[in-house]
Design a protein around this motif. Sequence first.
Motif: not given
Length: 162
Positions: A140-147, A153-162, A74-78
């Motif tokens: 102003k962003y929509r996702a978090v990416v781990i790179w 190499q792409f590791i993973s990503a999670a959208a937090y805003r449509p 789970r991702l949480h963005v404050s």
Amino acid sequence: MPAPTYRKVLILALSHLAALAAGFAAGIYVLPILTAQAGASAEQVQAVSQQARYSGIFRKDLAGSDALHWANGRLHVSAQAIAFEGEVAPGPDYRVYLAPEFVDTEEAFLRIKDRALQVSELKTFGNFTVALPAGVDPGKYRAVVIWCERFGQFISAAAYRP
């Protein structure tokens, strides 16, 4: 005693090179595990999650993830921080990015990388919290990416805003 044949020497050289390559690859995989920092405590993650404006899910089954490159949790963005509760596959030189759109492959991330904001290095493979730089609005962003910066190499990503 007869002299070794060229075939025996070639097989011996190739087997040693294969063992050396396997050892090098294992070292790249194991070294980050041995040098990983302690992850964030449940309390640290909870402190961010209680103030979170946004949340999202990292999943192992993204198109660009595989058995060695993934995150699950789970991702949480404050307004001031990002928190993650879960697991990340071990590896070297990971970075956390805020991305202007959700991406799920290396190619897709490379297309938007110049518009993404590198927030921090990632030196743990479990729970983490990351402070956002001053003045950054996560809205102003929509996702978090781990790179993985070192290997692109792409590791993973999670959208937090449509």
